[in-house]
Design a protein around this motif. Structure first.
Motif, PDB file in Angstrom:
ATOM      1  N   ALA A   2      16.612  -6.153 -21.899  1.00  0.00           N
ATOM      2  CA  ALA A   2      15.523  -5.205 -22.104  1.00  0.00           C
ATOM      3  C   ALA A   2      15.963  -3.869 -21.521  1.00  0.00           C
ATOM      4  N   SER A   3      15.314  -2.801 -21.943  1.00  0.00           N
ATOM      5  CA  SER A   3      15.678  -1.494 -21.414  1.00  0.00           C
ATOM      6  C   SER A   3      14.449  -0.613 -21.276  1.00  0.00           C
ATOM      7  N   ALA A   4      14.657   0.500 -20.572  1.00  0.00           N
ATOM      8  CA  ALA A   4      13.593   1.475 -20.336  1.00  0.00           C
ATOM      9  C   ALA A   4      14.234   2.853 -20.208  1.00  0.00           C
ATOM     10  N   PRO A   5      13.453   3.911 -20.488  1.00  0.00           N
ATOM     11  CA  PRO A   5      14.024   5.255 -20.494  1.00  0.00           C
ATOM     12  C   PRO A   5      14.214   5.894 -19.126  1.00  0.00           C
ATOM     13  N   ASN A   6      13.725   5.269 -18.049  1.00  0.00           N
ATOM     14  CA  ASN A   6      13.934   5.871 -16.725  1.00  0.00           C
ATOM     15  C   ASN A   6      14.023   4.795 -15.652  1.00  0.00           C
ATOM     16  N   ASP A   7      14.576   5.189 -14.508  1.00  0.00           N
ATOM     17  CA  ASP A   7      14.841   4.244 -13.423  1.00  0.00           C
ATOM     18  C   ASP A   7      13.567   3.602 -12.887  1.00  0.00           C
ATOM     19  N   ARG A  13      19.372  -0.717  -5.961  1.00  0.00           N
ATOM     20  CA  ARG A  13      19.556   0.593  -5.333  1.00  0.00           C
ATOM     21  C   ARG A  13      19.496   1.731  -6.345  1.00  0.00           C
ATOM     22  N   ASP A  14      20.237   1.616  -7.409  1.00  0.00           N
ATOM     23  CA  ASP A  14      20.264   2.685  -8.415  1.00  0.00           C
ATOM     24  C   ASP A  14      19.219   2.489  -9.510  1.00  0.00           C
ATOM     25  N   ALA A  15      18.790   1.259  -9.714  1.00  0.00           N
ATOM     26  CA  ALA A  15      17.805   0.912 -10.752  1.00  0.00           C
ATOM     27  C   ALA A  15      18.239   1.386 -12.142  1.00  0.00           C
ATOM     28  N   ARG A  16      19.533   1.367 -12.391  1.00  0.00           N
ATOM     29  CA  ARG A  16      20.048   1.713 -13.723  1.00  0.00           C
ATOM     30  C   ARG A  16      20.305   0.439 -14.533  1.00  0.00           C
ATOM     31  N   TRP A  17      20.620  -0.635 -13.816  1.00  0.00           N
ATOM     32  CA  TRP A  17      20.850  -1.923 -14.442  1.00  0.00           C
ATOM     33  C   TRP A  17      20.548  -2.964 -13.382  1.00  0.00           C
ATOM     34  N   PHE A  48      25.678   2.380 -23.624  1.00  0.00           N
ATOM     35  CA  PHE A  48      27.073   2.430 -23.188  1.00  0.00           C
ATOM     36  C   PHE A  48      27.699   1.034 -23.122  1.00  0.00           C
ATOM     37  N   TYR A  49      27.023   0.074 -22.498  1.00  0.00           N
ATOM     38  CA  TYR A  49      27.597  -1.256 -22.308  1.00  0.00           C
ATOM     39  C   TYR A  49      27.406  -2.170 -23.513  1.00  0.00           C
ATOM     40  N   ALA A  50      26.407  -1.923 -24.328  1.00  0.00           N
ATOM     41  CA  ALA A  50      26.186  -2.637 -25.593  1.00  0.00           C
ATOM     42  C   ALA A  50      26.384  -4.149 -25.469  1.00  0.00           C
ATOM     43  N   TYR A  54      18.296 -16.464 -12.558  1.00  0.00           N
ATOM     44  CA  TYR A  54      17.452 -17.637 -12.326  1.00  0.00           C
ATOM     45  C   TYR A  54      18.217 -18.931 -12.578  1.00  0.00           C
ATOM     46  N   VAL A  55      19.521 -18.875 -12.630  1.00  0.00           N
ATOM     47  CA  VAL A  55      20.440 -19.964 -12.937  1.00  0.00           C
ATOM     48  C   VAL A  55      20.297 -20.386 -14.407  1.00  0.00           C
ATOM     49  N   ASP A  56      19.105 -20.843 -14.813  1.00  0.00           N
ATOM     50  CA  ASP A  56      18.909 -21.254 -16.212  1.00  0.00           C
ATOM     51  C   ASP A  56      18.959 -20.065 -17.162  1.00  0.00           C
ATOM     52  N   ILE A  57      18.491 -18.913 -16.686  1.00  0.00           N
ATOM     53  CA  ILE A  57      18.538 -17.685 -17.480  1.00  0.00           C
ATOM     54  C   ILE A  57      19.001 -16.535 -16.599  1.00  0.00           C
ATOM     55  N   VAL A  58      19.510 -15.503 -17.235  1.00  0.00           N
ATOM     56  CA  VAL A  58      19.861 -14.259 -16.546  1.00  0.00           C
ATOM     57  C   VAL A  58      19.160 -13.134 -17.299  1.00  0.00           C
ATOM     58  N   VAL A  59      18.430 -12.310 -16.551  1.00  0.00           N
ATOM     59  CA  VAL A  59      17.688 -11.196 -17.128  1.00  0.00           C
ATOM     60  C   VAL A  59      18.419  -9.897 -16.799  1.00  0.00           C
ATOM     61  N   HIS A  60      18.665  -9.096 -17.808  1.00  0.00           N
ATOM     62  CA  HIS A  60      19.291  -7.786 -17.646  1.00  0.00           C
ATOM     63  C   HIS A  60      18.276  -6.731 -18.077  1.00  0.00           C
ATOM     64  N   VAL A  61      17.870  -5.879 -17.153  1.00  0.00           N
ATOM     65  CA  VAL A  61      17.009  -4.748 -17.519  1.00  0.00           C
ATOM     66  C   VAL A  61      17.816  -3.494 -17.227  1.00  0.00           C
ATOM     67  N   GLN A  62      18.076  -2.726 -18.267  1.00  0.00           N
ATOM     68  CA  GLN A  62      18.959  -1.575 -18.162  1.00  0.00           C
ATOM     69  C   GLN A  62      18.232  -0.281 -18.494  1.00  0.00           C
ATOM     70  N   HIS A  63      18.696   0.789 -17.865  1.00  0.00           N
ATOM     71  CA  HIS A  63      18.308   2.134 -18.287  1.00  0.00           C
ATOM     72  C   HIS A  63      18.845   2.288 -19.707  1.00  0.00           C
ATOM     73  N   SER A  64      18.125   2.981 -20.550  1.00  0.00           N
ATOM     74  CA  SER A  64      18.518   3.114 -21.962  1.00  0.00           C
ATOM     75  C   SER A  64      19.948   3.612 -22.144  1.00  0.00           C
ATOM     76  N   GLU A  65      20.384   4.532 -21.289  1.00  0.00           N
ATOM     77  CA  GLU A  65      21.754   5.052 -21.406  1.00  0.00           C
ATOM     78  C   GLU A  65      22.788   3.961 -21.132  1.00  0.00           C
ATOM     79  N   GLU A  66      22.539   3.130 -20.130  1.00  0.00           N
ATOM     80  CA  GLU A  66      23.451   2.026 -19.839  1.00  0.00           C
ATOM     81  C   GLU A  66      23.439   1.004 -20.969  1.00  0.00           C
ATOM     82  N   ARG A  67      22.285   0.810 -21.546  1.00  0.00           N
ATOM     83  CA  ARG A  67      22.159  -0.153 -22.644  1.00  0.00           C
ATOM     84  C   ARG A  67      23.050   0.262 -23.807  1.00  0.00           C
TER      85      ARG A  67
END
Length: 147
Positions: free
Chosen positions: A44-49, A78-82, A102-104, A87-100
């Motif tokens: 998931a992503s969001a436009p700001n930290d 700390r940076d709240a960019r990513w 860039f890292y694709a 949760y072991v069974d799942i991993v949640v990635h919440v990224q700043h839109s720019e990181e999303r």
């Protein structure tokens, strides 16, 4: 091998929580066939930290409240960019839109099956691009006014 029922349940609660906090482009992949360390990824992503942190806090709260699940690891606060929630069974990635962009991560996992998500989460698809276009138009308008 496919993601367990527990993993799917965690993904759905996390996706709904992210959608409730207006996350963009929520998607989940069943990575159980290619990774032995987890069953599924939620992106998931969001436009700001600040919003990234808010989404992560809501996901964490809802998974604990509804399913009694707590992450074994939380990284990136700390940076709240990513921010990553493991949760072991799942991993949640919440990224700043720019990181999303860039890292694709979607490119890495595109061969893995998508996991069906709640309608509110599905409705977030394309919101990141809409937001970027709106922001670019606003900046162009502002730039035109300054000239």
């Amino acid at each position: 091998m496919t993601a367990t029922d527990r993993s799917i349940e965690l993904i759905n609660v996390a996706a709904q929580a992210a959608a409730d906090k207006l996350a963009h482009d929520i998607i989940a992949y069943d990575v159980s066939d290619v990774l032995s360390i987890t069953d599924a990824f939620l992106l998931a992503s969001a436009p700001n930290d600040r919003q990234v942190k808010s989404i992560v806090d809501e996901i964490e709260e809802q998974l604990n409240k509804q399913l009694g699940a707590k992450p074994v690891r939380r990284e990136g606060d700390r940076d709240a960019r990513w921010i990553l929630l493991d949760y072991v069974d799942i991993v949640v990635h919440v990224q700043h839109s720019e990181e999303r962009v860039f890292y694709a991560l979607e490119r890495l996992w595109k061969d893995c099956p998508e996991i069906g998500l709640p309608e509110d989460a599905k409705a977030t698809r394309g919101k990141g691009a809409e937001h970027a276009e709106q922001k670019a138009a606003e900046e162009a308008d502002l730039d035109g006014e300054l000239r």
